[in-house]
Each structure stands twice: as C-alpha cells, then as structure tokens.
Scaffold this active site. Structure first.
Site, PDB file in Angstrom:
ATOM      1  N   CYS A  39       0.800  -1.219   0.000  1.00 44.36           N
ATOM      2  CA  CYS A  39       0.000   0.000   0.000  1.00 44.36           C
ATOM      3  C   CYS A  39       0.833   1.269   0.000  1.00 44.36           C
ATOM      4  O   CYS A  39       0.312   2.339  -0.273  1.00 44.36           O
ATOM      5  CB  CYS A  39      -0.920  -0.001   1.215  1.00 44.36           C
ATOM      6  SG  CYS A  39      -0.014   0.021   2.763  1.00 44.36           S
ATOM      7  N   CYS A 108      -1.459  -3.677   7.924  1.00 42.71           N
ATOM      8  CA  CYS A 108      -0.969  -2.567   8.754  1.00 42.71           C
ATOM      9  C   CYS A 108      -0.325  -3.108  10.023  1.00 42.71           C
ATOM     10  O   CYS A 108       0.693  -2.592  10.488  1.00 42.71           O
ATOM     11  CB  CYS A 108      -2.109  -1.634   9.155  1.00 42.71           C
ATOM     12  SG  CYS A 108      -2.929  -0.845   7.770  1.00 42.71           S
TER      13      CYS A 108
END
Lengths: 130, 419
Positions: A39, A108
């Site tokens: 990302c 994440c």
C-alpha cells in the site's frame, strides 16, 4: 445523531485520535523503518533499551488510520518487555489488542511487527560492533 | 458539531420536493407499468412524464431514446455491452479513454472474454484524452468509442466536440458517460454529437436506484438483462417507478436551476482552491478551476501524509470528503486516474477529493480551510516522511529543494528491509 458511526472500532479510533508513544527518541538505541510494498505506508519505530529491556518505544507513521493505530498499540505492547519478548510479538497480537481490524487492513499490523523487528535488529547490530 | 458535506460526486441528498412527488408512487400509485388496468396505466403515465423530463434536460431528439436502468453502473454496462453485442457483426473493437469509470472499463475488460478487443487511449497530465492516439487507435473493426464527459476523480472536462468529430469521420458510435457532469454542466446530446450517454440521478439531487441510458435511435443496442419487454425491450425487469418519477423531477429542477447551481458552486470552488492553496506542499490534480474543469470538484494531494488519515480526521471534524489513496480502496491500489495522469506515487497516496454542492456556504469553506490546515499539521507531526524532508533525507515532489532522494526511492529502500 443518535449513533456515532466510525470507520474502525472504538479502540482503533482511540489509538488513531490519541496515539500513544508518538514521536522520536533522542539518541535511540535502535531504529526500524519499514515500508509496505502493498500500500505504500511507512512506519518508523525507535527504541531505548536498558538491561535487555525496552525502556521506551516511539513511532512515526506515514499511513492510514489503522496503520497509525497499529503502531501506537505495538509500541504500547513492547514497552517494558525484554528484547526476546518484543521480538516474539506478532501482528496477530497487535490485531487482538486493537479488538480487530478490517481484513483489508491486517497488513498494517504486519508492518508494525516488522518495524519492531527491524528496530531490534538495528539495536543488536550496533551492539555487536561495540 | 458543524457538518460540511463535500462528497457530492459520491452522492447528493434527495431534494425534499423530489421526495414529495415520489411519495405516492410507493403507496397508492403502486401499479406495475406493464399492467393493463388503471393502476398500471397510472404508473405507465408516470414513466412517460419522467422520460420527457429527462429528454428535455439533455436535449434528446425523442423521449423514446431514454432507457431507465437500476443505477449509473448498470447504465454504463448497458451502453457498453448492449452496443457491443448489437454490433458484433460490424466489428469487435472498442476504443476507450484510460480514465473511464470502473463500470465502463470493467465492462470493456469483461467483453474481452466474449471475443471483443479494445485499445486504451492515454491522457495528458490534466487528464484530457490524447486525440492523435484516439484517431490512430480506430480500426475498421472499431464499433464504439467510450470517452466520459467529465472525470469522476479529477474533474477534467473532455473535448467532446473533437472526440465526436473523430467518431463521425470514422463512422464509429460515440458513448459518453455523463454521470459526473449532468446537473453541473450543460449536457446536450445533439451538440455533443454522442449516440449514447448515461446519467445517474442521485448525482443531481434525485434518488438512488435509477440510472439512465440515452441512445440515439440510429445506434443499435440490445438488452443485457433478459426477461420481459420493459423499456422497449432494452432492459427487462419491473421499473422502479418511484425512483424514475424522482429522476424526472430532479432533471426538471436541474434544468431550471443549472445556471444558479453552476454560479454558486464555481464561486465556492475558487474560494476553496485559494484557501487550500495557502497550505504548504499541496498539489492540485487535474486542470485548474476554469473552462476544462467541472465546477464542483477539487482533487489535490497533500505531501508527506496519507489520504485515509486526512479523510478520517476530516470526518471527526464533521467534514465529509473522499480520497483516491490506496489505503482507501479495497484493492489497495491508488486510483487508476491518478496513475493515468502520471502522478507520483507519494502524491497519489496523499490524495483528497472534495466535491461541492448547492447547499455549501461561504462559512463552510472558511471552516474547511481552517480545519484542514490543522489536520495537515497534525498528520505531518506524526509522519516520518515530514521529518525526513526537514532533515534533507528525502525531497519534496511539490516543491523540490534539490536535497535528498525521492520519496519513492526512499520507500523502495525501506520496503526492501522486510525479511
């Protein structure tokens, strides 16, 4: 509005809105900066180590709400821990402590795990040389 | 808390007067337009009125050229697939602009499996279609050119006249997705020279649950949904009568209010543009406000911070915005439009889209500019990239200082750290 609608759960929102351990450590003993190829997020964790224990951990993150919350939670989880314990921290531990992340945001928490491992490695490589 | 809705390109609120006209069609005027009794005939009459209202808004030659679907996405699917299937004997090649909406581009990619081929035409840094490339892409097999009127991300208005001229010279049908422009820019199918055009009423204060295809009678188009012979055989399925009624009224109001809406929103767009422009290291994407940008859209990138964080903090302050950052998308990819205009990945990550509407006020803009400045400061204080820029480790893309490596090189370096 009767109900408050938020993108993430209360714990994640709290760690995003009121991040713990935000910032840098002066003269850190170890620093890990990692990026997520998926990302483009970047996370930096710095450590103060004393007697094999993590005395302080700080973070800075370029990323979304869950990346910021993951780094905030991860630094909370490793403070006061031994290096071995901190190295054993997995992304699942971060997700659990946050009360869950949306599936698309699990990476994440992986980034947080990697940033910690990178910071510990940095500490160890510096101390081997010394 | 103050609420400022700046996501009108996602959807707009339904006008109360539109809702009032729709209301009886949920309850007492519930008939199926295909029924032959009075209940059905009343519903049928309502569809006829709506078709006339839509035809007037876009200056269609006839209300018979208007076809109702369930959404803008379905309308785009019908325009692409319905025309491709109907013209299969003439050819199997489609030419399209690479910044088309996913409902168009994914329809075209789907058709690949059905034996169709296609050519993607590039855009310039402002998102305008490359006309030479377009001309060169057309072959004797080309049956359709797809070029949206206004881009959904960066607000670029495409040169309709030139695209239509090329299409006419080559004898190829021209389809334009006008979902982002209708209600905010004059849309006249005859002046534009399109044979197919699509609309989405919930983008101009109408209801969700309805989309529209305009199809000139000279263009062949077959149904992609099979069943009864509703919509003159071009779209099977019982019509969503209340939504279609609402679409008609919203179109009538849009036609009446267009000039006023444009004036109001254009003024606020400039004010917002000027206000946000005072924040350091912000880059606006797409054309500057003016003749080739839609009046309600601003798209920009805030350097050194990521888009979702900006969106979330805006939301916590009552400001609703959108973002083309990878963190916001379920595919973890940045908007393909930002990619198409060659935007640096570091800036694509910091992307924010603000789209204005008729209810926004000067006070809203003042609040947004002031609040957004604080949000940027806060997120930069949390970002390692901001530090590294201050230290000269990385350089700014927006205002290069000549010191440090690029953000992307740095990101690649730290990503390589993974075990």
């Amino acid at each position: 509005m009767a109900q408050e609608y938020t993108l993430y759960n209360d714990t994640v929102m709290d760690h995003f809105m009121n991040p713990r351990n935000l910032g840098d450590i002066d003269n850190p003993d170890g620093v890990g900066e990692v990026g997520a190829a998926a990302c483009g997020d970047i996370m930096k964790i710095s450590l103060k180590v004393k007697d094999g224990k993590i005395e302080d951990a700080r973070f800075k993150t370029f990323g979304c709400g869950s990346a910021i919350a993951s780094s905030s939670m991860a630094t909370e989880l490793i403070k006061g821990k031994t290096l071995a314990e901190a190295r054993a921290l997995s992304n699942d531990d971060v997700v659990t402590a946050l009360g869950g992340l949306p599936p698309v945001k699990i990476h994440c928490s992986v980034l947080a795990e990697e940033a910690i491992k990178a910071a510990i490695e940095d500490y160890e490589s510096k101390n081997q040389k010394a | 808390m103050k609420q400022v809705y700046l996501d009108h390109q996602s959807t707009t609120p339904l006008l109360p007067e539109v809702f009032e006209v729709m209301r009886p069609y949920f309850t007492e005027a519930f008939g199926n337009p295909s029924s032959l009794h009075k209940f059905g005939l009343r519903a049928r009459d309502a569809l006829k009125t709506a078709r006339e209202q839509i035809a007037l808004l876009i200056n269609a030659e006839s209300p018979d050229d208007i076809f109702f679907t369930s959404s803008g996405t379905e309308a785009n699917n019908l325009a692409v697939k319905g025309v491709a299937y109907a013209n299969k004997r003439k050819g199997n090649h489609i030419v399209w602009c690479r910044t088309e909406h996913p409902s168009v581009l994914n329809s075209i990619e789907f058709l690949e499996k059905e034996g169709f081929t296609h050519t993607k035409v590039g855009v310039d840094v402002e998102g305008r279609i490359n006309l030479d490339e377009l001309k060169a892409a057309i072959t004797d097999q080309t049956i359709l050119i797809c070029c949206q009127h206004v881009n959904h991300d960066i607000g670029t208005i495409q040169p309709m006249d030139e695209v239509a001229k090329i299409a006419a010279e080559k004898g190829v049908l021209f389809f334009s997705d006008a979902i982002n422009s209708t209600g905010w820019l004059p849309v006249d199918v005859q002046k534009m020279g399109v044979q197919l055009l699509t609309l989405s009423p919930h983008r101009f204060y109408g209801p969700k649950g309805v989309g529209i295809v305009y199809r000139n009678r000279r263009a062949r188009m077959v149904s992609i949904i099979h069943g009864g012979v509703q919509e003159n055989g071009r779209r099977a399925g019982t019509e969503n009568v209340p939504a279609i009624v609402g679409a008609g009224i919203a179109a009538e109001i849009a036609a009446r209010e267009l000039t006023k809406r444009i004036e109001h929103v254009t003024r606020l767009q400039k004010k917002l543009y000027d206000g946000l422009g005072t924040i350091p290291y912000i880059k606006f994407n797409g054309p500057a406000p003016g003749p080739i940008r839609i009046c309600n859209n601003l798209n920009f990138s805030t350097e050194f911070i990521e888009g979702e964080g900006q969106l979330l903090l805006c939301d916590m302050q009552g400001i609703a915005v959108a973002s083309g950052s990878s963190c916001v998308s379920k595919s973890l990819k940045v908007s393909h439009v930002l990619d198409a205009i060659g935007l640096d990945h570091a800036l694509a990550q910091g992307n924010i889209i603000m789209t204005l509407g008729q209810d926004n006020t000067d006070e809203d803009i003042d609040y947004v500019v002031e609040t957004f400045g604080k949000i940027v400061t806060r997120l930069r204080s949390m970002s390692p990239m901001w530090d590294e820029f201050q230290k000269g480790v990385i350089d700014s893309v927006v205002a290069p200082t000549g010191r440090g490596m690029s953000f992307s090189d740095h990101a690649a370096q730290v990503s390589g750290h993974r075990k």
